[in-house]
Design an enzyme around this catalytic site. Structure first.
Site, PDB file in Angstrom:
ATOM      1  N   LYS A 207       9.310 -12.051  10.067  1.00 43.08           N
ATOM      2  CA  LYS A 207       8.457 -13.035   9.531  1.00 43.08           C
ATOM      3  C   LYS A 207       8.936 -13.616   8.640  1.00 43.08           C
ATOM      4  O   LYS A 207       9.413 -13.273   7.393  1.00 43.08           O
ATOM      5  CB  LYS A 207       7.166 -12.191   8.811  1.00 43.08           C
ATOM      6  CG  LYS A 207       5.788 -13.224   8.506  1.00 43.08           C
ATOM      7  CD  LYS A 207       6.185 -14.468   7.903  1.00 43.08           C
ATOM      8  CE  LYS A 207       6.246 -14.849   6.621  1.00 43.08           C
ATOM      9  NZ  LYS A 207       6.527 -16.105   6.288  1.00 43.08           N
TER      10      LYS A 207
ATOM     11  N   GLY B 284       4.373 -17.951   9.886  1.00 44.99           N
ATOM     12  CA  GLY B 284       3.260 -17.683   9.422  1.00 44.99           C
ATOM     13  C   GLY B 284       3.247 -16.947   8.039  1.00 44.99           C
ATOM     14  O   GLY B 284       4.153 -17.688   7.419  1.00 44.99           O
TER      15      GLY B 284
ATOM     16  N   GLY C 295       2.578 -15.679   4.399  1.00 42.79           N
ATOM     17  CA  GLY C 295       3.015 -14.394   3.638  1.00 42.79           C
ATOM     18  C   GLY C 295       1.216 -13.311   3.585  1.00 42.79           C
ATOM     19  O   GLY C 295       2.043 -12.995   3.979  1.00 42.79           O
ATOM     20  N   PRO C 296       0.354 -13.993   3.035  1.00 44.71           N
ATOM     21  CA  PRO C 296      -0.427 -13.264   2.637  1.00 44.71           C
ATOM     22  C   PRO C 296      -1.297 -12.554   3.766  1.00 44.71           C
ATOM     23  O   PRO C 296      -1.874 -11.961   3.929  1.00 44.71           O
ATOM     24  CB  PRO C 296      -1.193 -14.026   1.483  1.00 44.71           C
ATOM     25  CG  PRO C 296      -0.411 -14.964   1.281  1.00 44.71           C
ATOM     26  CD  PRO C 296       0.089 -15.166   2.347  1.00 44.71           C
TER      27      PRO C 296
ATOM     28  N   GLY D 174       3.060 -12.156   6.685  1.00 46.50           N
ATOM     29  CA  GLY D 174       3.457 -11.469   5.820  1.00 46.50           C
ATOM     30  C   GLY D 174       3.347  -9.713   5.431  1.00 46.50           C
ATOM     31  O   GLY D 174       3.840  -8.789   5.914  1.00 46.50           O
TER      32      GLY D 174
ATOM     33  N   GLU E 162      15.168  -7.184  -1.562  1.00 44.29           N
ATOM     34  CA  GLU E 162      16.027  -8.549  -2.584  1.00 44.29           C
ATOM     35  C   GLU E 162      15.395  -9.010  -3.177  1.00 44.29           C
ATOM     36  O   GLU E 162      14.580  -9.785  -2.391  1.00 44.29           O
ATOM     37  CB  GLU E 162      16.786  -8.950  -1.581  1.00 44.29           C
ATOM     38  CG  GLU E 162      17.657  -7.770  -0.943  1.00 44.29           C
ATOM     39  CD  GLU E 162      18.668  -7.382  -1.154  1.00 44.29           C
ATOM     40  OE1 GLU E 162      19.041  -7.749  -2.011  1.00 44.29           O
ATOM     41  OE2 GLU E 162      19.678  -6.725  -0.866  1.00 44.29           O
TER      42      GLU E 162
ATOM     43  N   CYS F 138      18.979 -16.849  -5.882  1.00 42.76           N
ATOM     44  CA  CYS F 138      19.023 -16.261  -6.390  1.00 42.76           C
ATOM     45  C   CYS F 138      19.828 -14.880  -7.044  1.00 42.76           C
ATOM     46  O   CYS F 138      19.785 -14.458  -8.653  1.00 42.76           O
ATOM     47  CB  CYS F 138      19.235 -13.907  -5.326  1.00 42.76           C
ATOM     48  SG  CYS F 138      18.851 -14.363  -4.527  1.00 42.76           S
TER      49      CYS F 138
ATOM     50  N   GLU G 253      13.263 -16.507 -14.353  1.00 43.70           N
ATOM     51  CA  GLU G 253      13.805 -17.089 -13.210  1.00 43.70           C
ATOM     52  C   GLU G 253      13.509 -18.107 -12.884  1.00 43.70           C
ATOM     53  O   GLU G 253      11.459 -18.238 -12.491  1.00 43.70           O
ATOM     54  CB  GLU G 253      13.653 -16.473 -11.779  1.00 43.70           C
ATOM     55  CG  GLU G 253      15.028 -16.896 -10.932  1.00 43.70           C
ATOM     56  CD  GLU G 253      14.296 -15.947  -9.574  1.00 43.70           C
ATOM     57  OE1 GLU G 253      13.357 -15.521  -8.870  1.00 43.70           O
ATOM     58  OE2 GLU G 253      15.970 -16.040  -8.755  1.00 43.70           O
TER      59      GLU G 253
HETATM   60  P1  NAD Z   1       7.926 -15.493  -1.952  1.00 44.83           P
HETATM   61  O1  NAD Z   1       8.084 -14.158  -2.446  1.00 44.83           O
HETATM   62  O2  NAD Z   1       6.654 -16.546  -2.504  1.00 44.83           O
HETATM   63  O3  NAD Z   1       8.495 -15.176  -0.384  1.00 44.83           O
HETATM   64  C1  NAD Z   1       8.621 -14.853   0.660  1.00 44.83           C
HETATM   65  C2  NAD Z   1       8.599 -14.356   1.951  1.00 44.83           C
HETATM   66  O4  NAD Z   1       7.384 -13.247   1.371  1.00 44.83           O
HETATM   67  C3  NAD Z   1       8.215 -15.253   3.026  1.00 44.83           C
HETATM   68  O5  NAD Z   1       7.899 -15.226   3.826  1.00 44.83           O
HETATM   69  C4  NAD Z   1       7.136 -15.469   2.151  1.00 44.83           C
HETATM   70  O6  NAD Z   1       6.043 -15.967   3.045  1.00 44.83           O
HETATM   71  C5  NAD Z   1       6.443 -13.857   2.223  1.00 44.83           C
HETATM   72  N1  NAD Z   1       5.472 -13.207   1.953  1.00 44.83           N
HETATM   73  C6  NAD Z   1       4.545 -14.249   0.153  1.00 44.83           C
HETATM   74  N2  NAD Z   1       3.451 -13.625  -0.143  1.00 44.83           N
HETATM   75  C7  NAD Z   1       3.183 -12.333   1.140  1.00 44.83           C
HETATM   76  C8  NAD Z   1       2.487 -11.288   1.087  1.00 44.83           C
HETATM   77  N3  NAD Z   1       1.462 -10.717   0.019  1.00 44.83           N
HETATM   78  N4  NAD Z   1       2.694 -10.279   1.700  1.00 44.83           N
HETATM   79  C9  NAD Z   1       4.075 -10.139   2.613  1.00 44.83           C
HETATM   80  N5  NAD Z   1       4.944 -11.424   2.939  1.00 44.83           N
HETATM   81  C10 NAD Z   1       4.513 -12.525   1.702  1.00 44.83           C
HETATM   82  O7  NAD Z   1       9.471 -15.937  -2.372  1.00 44.83           O
HETATM   83  P2  NAD Z   1       9.746 -17.144  -2.133  1.00 44.83           P
HETATM   84  O8  NAD Z   1       9.368 -18.209  -3.309  1.00 44.83           O
HETATM   85  O9  NAD Z   1       9.626 -17.443  -0.817  1.00 44.83           O
HETATM   86  O10 NAD Z   1      11.625 -17.716  -2.711  1.00 44.83           O
HETATM   87  C11 NAD Z   1      11.559 -17.433  -3.651  1.00 44.83           C
HETATM   88  C12 NAD Z   1      12.205 -15.997  -4.500  1.00 44.83           C
HETATM   89  O11 NAD Z   1      12.703 -15.084  -3.725  1.00 44.83           O
HETATM   90  C13 NAD Z   1      12.733 -16.090  -5.513  1.00 44.83           C
HETATM   91  O12 NAD Z   1      12.115 -14.882  -6.518  1.00 44.83           O
HETATM   92  C14 NAD Z   1      13.986 -14.891  -5.619  1.00 44.83           C
HETATM   93  O13 NAD Z   1      14.662 -14.923  -6.647  1.00 44.83           O
HETATM   94  C15 NAD Z   1      13.695 -14.798  -4.681  1.00 44.83           C
HETATM   95  N6  NAD Z   1      14.825 -14.495  -3.401  1.00 44.83           N
HETATM   96  C16 NAD Z   1      16.276 -12.507  -3.541  1.00 44.83           C
HETATM   97  C17 NAD Z   1      17.245 -13.583  -3.064  1.00 44.83           C
HETATM   98  C18 NAD Z   1      17.956 -11.859  -3.080  1.00 44.83           C
HETATM   99  O14 NAD Z   1      18.198 -11.489  -2.557  1.00 44.83           O
HETATM  100  N7  NAD Z   1      17.706 -11.110  -4.340  1.00 44.83           N
HETATM  101  C19 NAD Z   1      16.977 -13.637  -2.152  1.00 44.83           C
HETATM  102  C20 NAD Z   1      16.651 -15.318  -2.168  1.00 44.83           C
HETATM  103  C21 NAD Z   1      15.426 -15.464  -2.813  1.00 44.83           C
END
Ligand code: NAD
Length: 462
Positions: free
Chosen positions: A170, A201, A203-204, A207, A245, A279, A369
């Site tokens: 996803k 799709g 996230g909420p 995902g 991650e 990140c 962050e």
């Molecule tokens: P996010 O957590 O909103 O979304 C990440 C993914 O999770 C997306 O595919 C999203 O659709 C999905 N998602 C959102 N809500 C969900 C839920 N309730 N259940 C399941 N899946 C869900 O993050 P973002 O805004 O897309 O990315 C930015 C963040 O990601 C930053 O905080 C960054 O630090 C972090 N990040 C970390 C790494 C790492 O390797 N540590 C790498 C890249 C990004």
């Protein structure tokens, strides 16, 4: 590339269960460039079923053959690298050169690394009177963010496939087109039907359905700490494996013996690349008080040179969030020496490369962050003070140490609570384990450590 209006499930593009779509927007001009289907729990269930059905066959496929498919996948990615770069530029807004050199090139290197690793990896070990088999965990639910959209997909899918797992992906809603391109590449590489499946799709919705699906054995998530915490709790409740991650607030520690100009310039470039949406970016620069004024001047000059060359951030929400952090930093007493909280153009989600000086460790901008092109420069009194500041956040993803003598830098790095440290500008290595200490995550990606995440042990005693 042309967007698909279906999901890639069981080796074919199938109609989505629902009719809702997600608009894909170019962050440079705010124009809609395509639509993808917004998947539902029904689509996720169909994809998990396909992955489950394909699992026994793929798990029993010899590692050399799995390696051959991964090598073929790498070759398809190489053949389509211009298209990958163009797609990432269109949906993420990344400058074309950066899309080529990083967004296309790194996934190719990672796919290639697993094509090689799987052929030499010891899937069987002897310990005294025991033989230990390292077996695939099962069906993997992979959830990825938008900031390195193809890299984060490949960093999960390649080791999972190498291990003998099957996958449902996803991808992030902002960058689904490169995920569809990846599904086409998997197909072209001859990976058997059902081994890799894609559900686009929200996230909420999609995902969450994937993270909660009872027939998913391992959830591998990259994204925000807030969502990661929820996914970890769900996985814990179901007693299933989870890899997270998450975010970072990494320190770039410049010791007094370092080449100050080099350390500052490389540090600024590190934060500004990908518009600060990395990140592991070194967003806190720590400088000795005697060198502080000079370092701030160097950083302001370096940041100003970037202008709008860095590209926009991904969407309007992210832009508002980043600009809000800059305002908050100034309100809490930081000095603005480059950039600022005004959007530099009328169109596009741009943020000026920004440097905040006189940042103190307890300020919001030094703790949270920001995920944009914003560098905080902090002052330290001595090495112990620098260590206390470097380790003084809830995160521990990455970092950097600069010193005249490598051994001095290594000694400092060993005391940092973080998963990766670059010594005097050490280069990215796709074989080195990547992952966080503390709230930056659980588990590791890349190289042999990344492969081990997708394996479980079975020991036979003789
Ligand atoms: P996010 O957590 O909103 O979304 C990440 C993914 O999770 C997306 O595919 C999203 O659709 C999905 N998602 C959102 N809500 C969900 C839920 N309730 N259940 C399941 N899946 C869900 O993050 P973002 O805004 O897309 O990315 C930015 C963040 O990601 C930053 O905080 C960054 O630090 C972090 N990040 C970390 C790494 C790492 O390797 N540590 C790498 C890249 C990004």
């Amino acid at each position: 590339m042309k967007a698909h209006d279906g999901m890639y499930i069981g080796g074919e593009w199938r109609s989505a269960a629902g009719r809702d779509v997600i608009d894909v927007v170019n962050p440079v001009d705010e124009q809609v460039i395509g639509h993808v289907p917004a998947g539902t729990a029904e689509d996720v269930d169909a994809a998990v079923r396909a992955a489950r059905a394909a699992f026994p066959g793929w798990a029993a496929t010899p590692p050399a053959e799995r390696g051959a498919r991964l090598a073929a996948l790498r070759d398809v990615l190489v053949a389509r690298k211009d298209e990958i770069a163009e797609t990432v530029t269109a949906e993420l807004g990344s400058p074309p050169q950066f899309s080529q050199n990083v967004h296309a090139a790194v996934p190719i290197a990672v796919a290639g690394s697993y094509a090689d690793l799987v052929t030499t990896y010891a899937f069987e070990e002897k310990h005294g009177n025991s033989t230990v088999y390292l077996e695939p965990v099962g069906v993997v639910g992979a959830i990825t963010p938008w900031n390195y959209p193809l890299h984060q997909i490949v960093a999960k899918v390649a080791p999972a496939l190498a291990a003998g797992c099957t996958v449902v992906l996803k991808p992030a809603e902002d960058t689904p087109l490169v995920a569809q391109l990846f599904a086409e590449a998997v197909h072209e590489a001859g990976v058997p039907a059902g081994v890799f499946n894609l559900v686009t799709g929200l996230g909420p919705v999609a995902g969450q359905a994937l993270a909660e699906h009872p027939d998913v054995d391992l959830v591998s998530f990259t994204g925000s700490t807030a969502v990661g915490r929820r996914i970890g709790a769900t996985a814990g409740g179901a007693v299933k494996r989870v890899a997270l991650e998450l975010g970072g607030k990494s320190a770039n520690v410049i010791l007094p013996s370092a080449d100050l100009a080099k350390a500052v310039n490389v540090g600024v470039a590190n934060v500004m690349s990908n518009s600060g949406q990395t990140c592991s970016a070194w967003t806190r620069m720590l400088v000795h008080r005697d060198q502080y004024e000079e370092a701030v001047e160097l950083a302001a000059t370096a940041a100003a040179k970037y202008g709008s060359r860095i590209g926009p951030v991904v969407n309007a929400k992210q832009q508002a969030r980043v600009l809000g952090y800059i305002e908050k930093g100034v309100a809490e007493g930081a000095g603005l020496v480059a950039g600022g909280p005004e959007s530099p153009g009328e169109q596009g989600y741009f943020v000026s490369p920004t440097v905040l000086a006189d940042v103190t460790p307890e300020m919001t901008v030094a703790q949270e962050e920001i995920f944009g092109p914003v560098l905080c420069v902090l002052r330290y009194d001595d090495e112990e003070d620098a260590l206390r500041i470097a380790n003084g956040t809830v995160y521990g993803l990455a970092g950097a140490v600069w010193a005249g003598d490598e051994a001095e830098a290594v000694a400092f790095a060993r005391r940092m609570d973080t998963g990766q440290v670059d010594i005097n500008g050490g280069r990215f290595n796709p074989l080195a384990p990547f992952g966080g200490y503390k709230q930056s995550g659980v588990g590791r990606e890349l190289g042999t450590h990344g492969l081990a995440e997708y394996l479980q042990t079975k020991s036979l005693q003789f």
